[in-house]
Design an enzyme around this catalytic site. Structure first.
Site, PDB file in Angstrom:
ATOM      1  N   ASP A  44       0.832  -1.217   0.000  1.00  0.00           N
ATOM      2  CA  ASP A  44       0.000   0.000   0.000  1.00  0.00           C
ATOM      3  C   ASP A  44       0.864   1.264   0.000  1.00  0.00           C
ATOM      4  O   ASP A  44       1.991   1.250   0.503  1.00  0.00           O
ATOM      5  CB  ASP A  44      -0.915  -0.023   1.233  1.00  0.00           C
ATOM      6  CG  ASP A  44      -2.089   0.939   1.085  1.00  0.00           C
ATOM      7  OD1 ASP A  44      -2.358   1.408  -0.040  1.00  0.00           O
ATOM      8  OD2 ASP A  44      -2.728   1.231   2.114  1.00  0.00           O
ATOM      9  N   HIS A  48       2.341   3.356  -8.974  1.00  0.00           N
ATOM     10  CA  HIS A  48       2.154   1.936  -9.310  1.00  0.00           C
ATOM     11  C   HIS A  48       3.340   1.428 -10.128  1.00  0.00           C
ATOM     12  O   HIS A  48       3.831   0.331  -9.912  1.00  0.00           O
ATOM     13  CB  HIS A  48       0.843   1.730 -10.078  1.00  0.00           C
ATOM     14  CG  HIS A  48      -0.379   2.137  -9.307  1.00  0.00           C
ATOM     15  ND1 HIS A  48      -0.584   1.777  -7.998  1.00  0.00           N
ATOM     16  CD2 HIS A  48      -1.460   2.885  -9.661  1.00  0.00           C
ATOM     17  CE1 HIS A  48      -1.744   2.278  -7.574  1.00  0.00           C
ATOM     18  NE2 HIS A  48      -2.287   2.960  -8.565  1.00  0.00           N
ATOM     19  N   LEU A  83      10.365 -20.605  -4.764  1.00  0.00           N
ATOM     20  CA  LEU A  83       9.341 -19.751  -4.152  1.00  0.00           C
ATOM     21  C   LEU A  83       8.025 -19.776  -4.940  1.00  0.00           C
ATOM     22  O   LEU A  83       8.020 -19.655  -6.160  1.00  0.00           O
ATOM     23  CB  LEU A  83       9.874 -18.302  -4.116  1.00  0.00           C
ATOM     24  CG  LEU A  83       8.893 -17.235  -3.620  1.00  0.00           C
ATOM     25  CD1 LEU A  83       8.628 -17.386  -2.130  1.00  0.00           C
ATOM     26  CD2 LEU A  83       9.432 -15.829  -3.917  1.00  0.00           C
TER      27      LEU A  83
END
Ligand code: IPE
Ligand code: IPE
Ligand code: MG
Length: 242
Positions: free
Chosen positions: A21, A38, A132
């Site tokens: 955020d 972004h 991962l």
């Protein structure tokens, strides 16, 4: 288990989830349009994957777009969807080389055709990787996920496949979007907000929550390591006694 240096290792940290955020505020602080924030998020994602690789963490879930984020102005939403394709084309070779398995959680059918296809191809390409698990939460809402699980379970009861007493907590967990993924050990939220905003509502029951004022585009490897140090100081009791 702790390494000799006291650092958190994969053994006591299987799943990190991050609420990424603060992109808009990061851009605004610089006099830029929100969307620039972004774009600036890519480096932070790269670093998070890197740190998880170093620590041997098995799952990294990144909250990238919530079911509520569709209510944002169309131009911002369109930009974020385009960014998804750009992120994949710029990072897929590197992710594949790092043995990362790309996955998603959320209502992928809501994502426009172009980025959804790019995602599906990237997931297919990395499906055999054993390192991962990088899980992008896209059009994800914890309530939507629970609603979908409850509908499936109700269907199984209605068709007689199961009876009411079969509905255990384990059965509900098994009907969530990614039932093989363990609950997050830690949920980190950047930008100073201290709420879950509909993220992993069921799975977060015993997650440690780490909140940091740092905005996501400024949250790099060092900041993530610091947040994990904070996690390391926590005593997890799961309702029991030490
Ligand atoms: C997080 O940054 C990214 C998404 C929710 C898509 P924000 O866009 O929420 O940035 P702030 O919170 O407005 O600063
Ligand atoms: C949460 O951030 C969702 C993501 C980071 C993808 P928001 O910015 O949408 O959350 P609120 O509106 O501040 O709760
Ligand atoms: Mg926000």
């Amino acid at each position: 288990m702790k390494s000799d240096s006291g650092a958190v290792t994969g053994a006591d940290l299987r799943h990190i989830a991050i609420i990424m955020d603060g992109n808009g505020r990061w851009a605004r602080k610089r006099g830029l349009a929100r969307i620039k924030g972004h774009s600036a998020a890519e480096k932070s994602i790269h670093d998070a994957v890197e740190v998880c690789g170093e620590l041997g963490v098995s799952y990294l879930t990144l909250y990238a777009f919530s079911t509520e984020n569709w209510s944002r102005p169309k131009a911002e939403v369109n930009f974020i969807m385009k960014l998804l394709s750009r992120f994949i084309s710029r990072n897929i070779d590197d992710l594949d080389r790092k043995n990362v398995k790309l996955r998603t959680t959320g209502r992928l059918t809501d994502i426009p055709d172009g980025p959804r296809r790019d995602l599906e191809l990237a997931m297919e390409r990395t499906s055999g990787n054993t390192g991962l698990n990088l899980i992008l939460a896209l059009s994800y809402g914890g309530r939507a996920e629970l609603r979908d699980a409850f509908v499936e379970i109700a269907g199984s009861i209605a068709s007689g496949d199961i009876v009411l007493s079969d509905v255990t907590e384990e059965l509900i967990s098994a009907h969530l979007y990614n039932s093989d993924v363990p609950d997050p050990d830690v949920i980190i939220r950047t930008s100073g907000e201290q709420r879950l905003s509909n993220f992993l509502l069921w799975q977060s029951a015993y997650s440690e929550l780490v909140f940091t004022p740092i905005l996501w585009p400024d949250f790099h490897a060092e900041q993530l390591r610091n947040a994990l140090e904070e996690y390391r100081t926590r005593k997890r009791r799961f309702g029991g006694l030490e």
